[in-house]
Design an enzyme around this catalytic site. Structure first.
Site, PDB file in Angstrom:
ATOM      1  N   ASP A  35       0.814  -1.228   0.000  1.00  0.00           N
ATOM      2  CA  ASP A  35       0.000   0.000   0.000  1.00  0.00           C
ATOM      3  C   ASP A  35       0.842   1.270   0.000  1.00  0.00           C
ATOM      4  O   ASP A  35       0.320   2.374   0.104  1.00  0.00           O
ATOM      5  CB  ASP A  35      -0.942   0.004   1.205  1.00  0.00           C
ATOM      6  CG  ASP A  35      -0.187  -0.022   2.528  1.00  0.00           C
ATOM      7  OD1 ASP A  35       1.060  -0.062   2.494  1.00  0.00           O
ATOM      8  OD2 ASP A  35      -0.832   0.014   3.590  1.00  0.00           O
ATOM      9  N   ARG A  94      13.030  25.354   1.242  1.00  0.00           N
ATOM     10  CA  ARG A  94      12.722  26.583   0.498  1.00  0.00           C
ATOM     11  C   ARG A  94      11.386  27.180   0.914  1.00  0.00           C
ATOM     12  O   ARG A  94      11.101  28.328   0.594  1.00  0.00           O
ATOM     13  CB  ARG A  94      12.784  26.311  -1.019  1.00  0.00           C
ATOM     14  CG  ARG A  94      14.239  26.186  -1.502  1.00  0.00           C
ATOM     15  CD  ARG A  94      14.347  25.796  -2.958  1.00  0.00           C
ATOM     16  NE  ARG A  94      13.994  24.401  -3.161  1.00  0.00           N
ATOM     17  CZ  ARG A  94      13.966  23.810  -4.348  1.00  0.00           C
ATOM     18  NH1 ARG A  94      14.265  24.510  -5.418  1.00  0.00           N
ATOM     19  NH2 ARG A  94      13.661  22.540  -4.460  1.00  0.00           N
ATOM     20  N   GLN A  95      10.577  26.424   1.651  1.00  0.00           N
ATOM     21  CA  GLN A  95       9.326  26.989   2.198  1.00  0.00           C
ATOM     22  C   GLN A  95       9.616  27.347   3.660  1.00  0.00           C
ATOM     23  O   GLN A  95       9.177  26.683   4.599  1.00  0.00           O
ATOM     24  CB  GLN A  95       8.186  25.967   2.070  1.00  0.00           C
ATOM     25  CG  GLN A  95       6.809  26.502   2.463  1.00  0.00           C
ATOM     26  CD  GLN A  95       6.238  27.554   1.509  1.00  0.00           C
ATOM     27  OE1 GLN A  95       6.625  27.621   0.358  1.00  0.00           O
ATOM     28  NE2 GLN A  95       5.346  28.390   2.012  1.00  0.00           N
ATOM     29  N   ASP A 167      22.902  33.783  -8.256  1.00  0.00           N
ATOM     30  CA  ASP A 167      22.186  34.828  -7.504  1.00  0.00           C
ATOM     31  C   ASP A 167      22.999  35.196  -6.272  1.00  0.00           C
ATOM     32  O   ASP A 167      23.980  34.526  -5.927  1.00  0.00           O
ATOM     33  CB  ASP A 167      20.750  34.395  -7.135  1.00  0.00           C
ATOM     34  CG  ASP A 167      20.702  33.090  -6.353  1.00  0.00           C
ATOM     35  OD1 ASP A 167      21.633  32.839  -5.567  1.00  0.00           O
ATOM     36  OD2 ASP A 167      19.749  32.321  -6.542  1.00  0.00           O
ATOM     37  N   LYS A 190      19.081  37.920  -9.715  1.00  0.00           N
ATOM     38  CA  LYS A 190      18.002  37.020 -10.150  1.00  0.00           C
ATOM     39  C   LYS A 190      16.710  37.350  -9.409  1.00  0.00           C
ATOM     40  O   LYS A 190      16.737  37.670  -8.229  1.00  0.00           O
ATOM     41  CB  LYS A 190      18.422  35.576  -9.843  1.00  0.00           C
ATOM     42  CG  LYS A 190      17.362  34.529 -10.096  1.00  0.00           C
ATOM     43  CD  LYS A 190      17.871  33.148  -9.701  1.00  0.00           C
ATOM     44  CE  LYS A 190      17.151  32.612  -8.486  1.00  0.00           C
ATOM     45  NZ  LYS A 190      17.527  31.257  -8.109  1.00  0.00           N
ATOM     46  N   ARG A 192      12.633  35.761  -8.906  1.00  0.00           N
ATOM     47  CA  ARG A 192      11.703  34.663  -9.197  1.00  0.00           C
ATOM     48  C   ARG A 192      10.282  35.127  -8.916  1.00  0.00           C
ATOM     49  O   ARG A 192      10.012  35.656  -7.833  1.00  0.00           O
ATOM     50  CB  ARG A 192      12.042  33.443  -8.339  1.00  0.00           C
ATOM     51  CG  ARG A 192      11.273  32.184  -8.719  1.00  0.00           C
ATOM     52  CD  ARG A 192      11.557  31.047  -7.749  1.00  0.00           C
ATOM     53  NE  ARG A 192      12.881  30.455  -7.929  1.00  0.00           N
ATOM     54  CZ  ARG A 192      13.146  29.422  -8.723  1.00  0.00           C
ATOM     55  NH1 ARG A 192      12.180  28.888  -9.443  1.00  0.00           N
ATOM     56  NH2 ARG A 192      14.356  28.929  -8.802  1.00  0.00           N
ATOM     57  N   ASP A 217      25.898  26.818  -7.358  1.00  0.00           N
ATOM     58  CA  ASP A 217      24.629  27.128  -6.684  1.00  0.00           C
ATOM     59  C   ASP A 217      24.425  26.119  -5.547  1.00  0.00           C
ATOM     60  O   ASP A 217      25.080  25.076  -5.519  1.00  0.00           O
ATOM     61  CB  ASP A 217      23.464  27.038  -7.691  1.00  0.00           C
ATOM     62  CG  ASP A 217      22.280  27.910  -7.263  1.00  0.00           C
ATOM     63  OD1 ASP A 217      22.285  28.427  -6.127  1.00  0.00           O
ATOM     64  OD2 ASP A 217      21.333  28.065  -8.073  1.00  0.00           O
TER      65      ASP A 217
HETATM   66  C1  R5P Z   1      17.183  29.392  -5.094  1.00  0.00           C
HETATM   67  O1  R5P Z   1      17.308  30.490  -4.604  1.00  0.00           O
HETATM   68  C2  R5P Z   1      18.270  28.378  -5.098  1.00  0.00           C
HETATM   69  O2  R5P Z   1      19.462  28.892  -4.643  1.00  0.00           O
HETATM   70  C3  R5P Z   1      18.468  27.788  -6.483  1.00  0.00           C
HETATM   71  O3  R5P Z   1      18.995  28.762  -7.338  1.00  0.00           O
HETATM   72  C4  R5P Z   1      17.176  27.278  -7.050  1.00  0.00           C
HETATM   73  O4  R5P Z   1      16.526  26.456  -6.115  1.00  0.00           O
HETATM   74  C5  R5P Z   1      17.403  26.511  -8.339  1.00  0.00           C
HETATM   75  O5  R5P Z   1      16.164  26.102  -8.839  1.00  0.00           O
HETATM   76  P1  R5P Z   1      15.973  25.859 -10.387  1.00  0.00           P
HETATM   77  O6  R5P Z   1      17.031  24.902 -10.820  1.00  0.00           O
HETATM   78  O7  R5P Z   1      14.598  25.284 -10.476  1.00  0.00           O
HETATM   79  O8  R5P Z   1      16.058  27.181 -11.079  1.00  0.00           O
END
Ligand code: R5P
Length: 293
Positions: A35, A94-95, A167, A190, A192, A217
């Site tokens: 399950d 990230r949240q 960024d 950058k 978003r 990154d």
């Molecule tokens: C966001 O601020 C992180 O540092 C990464 O740049 C981000 O999570 C990358 O996500 P993606 O590959 O979807 O652009």
């Protein structure tokens, strides 16, 4: 005595770390019921009083998280007194705030659950934002895998390197790498979109002609962030572009899209095991753990 308990999501890294520390290691038994529910068993009746437990929480995040909670709880039930929970990649980081009213602060919930399940100390790598550690009511350590990326390229003897962060948030990481390579370093601006998630990167003229550019990154997820940077770099006659990160999530066809955008090679660390995870953070982790023993 201390031993290393290795979860199903971090087997190779766990074994490397146990070897670096010269400690006994145990792989937990795991399976999925028909399950979809997870099963965990620590295959030992007697276990050391202190434990280093390693389990990363990359996709499938929810499965890896449940396994983590089950391992922590089972270890405490076996009489373990102190557990250092090493979670090389912490999911949901990230949240870390309410971007829109009514949203859950997901990583705050995880921090509570990790402690409640039995962790006495938490160690991770390049957590999305340092202030997330404040959600943990246990001692927390945020390590950086940047030096492992720097050392990798140093050993590769890359000629004319130039390090860029996509960024400002990743600039500290790019600086760690550029210091080791003794080369120039910069970051892009950058933005978003909070609803659509679409990433925009501002053009920047750089002295990168005929140079090998190493983009660094913390996470590569869909690859959109890296692709924007690659498109800007491609207009400036660079020789080669590496896309590197600590946590290679590489969702869907991210790798193909990045290659098509002109990335020559994608590399990540073994905080998340994957085909690009050729850079190990095991030495950095072992050094940090030595201080805890
Ligand atoms: C966001 O601020 C992180 O540092 C990464 O740049 C981000 O999570 C990358 O996500 P993606 O590959 O979807 O652009």
């Amino acid at each position: 005595m201390v031993e290393v308990l290795i979860g199903p999501s971090s087997i190779e890294l766990g074994i490397k770390v146990a070897q670096e520390l010269n400690l006994k290691h145990t792989l937990v038994e795991s399976k999925i019921f028909p399950d979809g529910e997870s099963y965990i068993r620590i295959p030992e009746e007697k276990i050391d009083k202190e434990l280093i437990l390693i389990q990363s929480t990359h996709p499938p995040q929810n499965k890896h998280l449940i396994e983590l909670f089950l391992m922590l709880d089972a270890a405490k039930d076996l009489g373990v007194e102190k557990i250092i929970a090493v979670i090389p990649y912490l999911a949901y980081a990230r949240q870390d705030k309410r971007f829109r009213p009514g949203e859950a602060i997901s990583v705050k919930v995880l921090a509570k659950l990790i402690k409640e399940a039995g962790a006495d100390k938490f160690i991770t790598f390049n957590i999305h934002k340092e202030k997330i550690l404040d959600f943990f009511n246990i001692e927390s350590i945020n390590l950086s895998g940047g030096p492992a990326i720097g050392d990798y390229f140093l050993q590769k003897r890359v000629i004319n390197p130039y390090v860029v962060a996509p960024d400002e948030g990743a600039y500290y990481l790019a600086l760690e790498v550029s210091k080791i390579l003794n080369c120039e370093c910069t970051y892009f601006e950058k933005k978003r979109d909070k609803v659509t998630g679409v990433v925009k990167t501002e053009f920047k003229k750089l002295d990168v002609k005929n140079k090998t550019v190493i983009i660094v990154d913390d996470i590569i997820s869909t690859g959109s962030t890296i692709i924007n940077v690659a498109e800007i770099l491609k207009t400036q006659n660079v020789k080669k572009i590496y896309a590197t990160c600590i946590h290679p999530l590489l969702i869907g066809d991210a790798q193909n899209k990045m290659k098509t955008a002109g990335i020559d090679e994608i590399l990540g660390t073994d905080c998340i095991p994957s085909e690009v995870s050729k850079i190990s953070v095991s030495k950095i982790l072992a050094e940090a753990l030595k201080k805890e023993l």
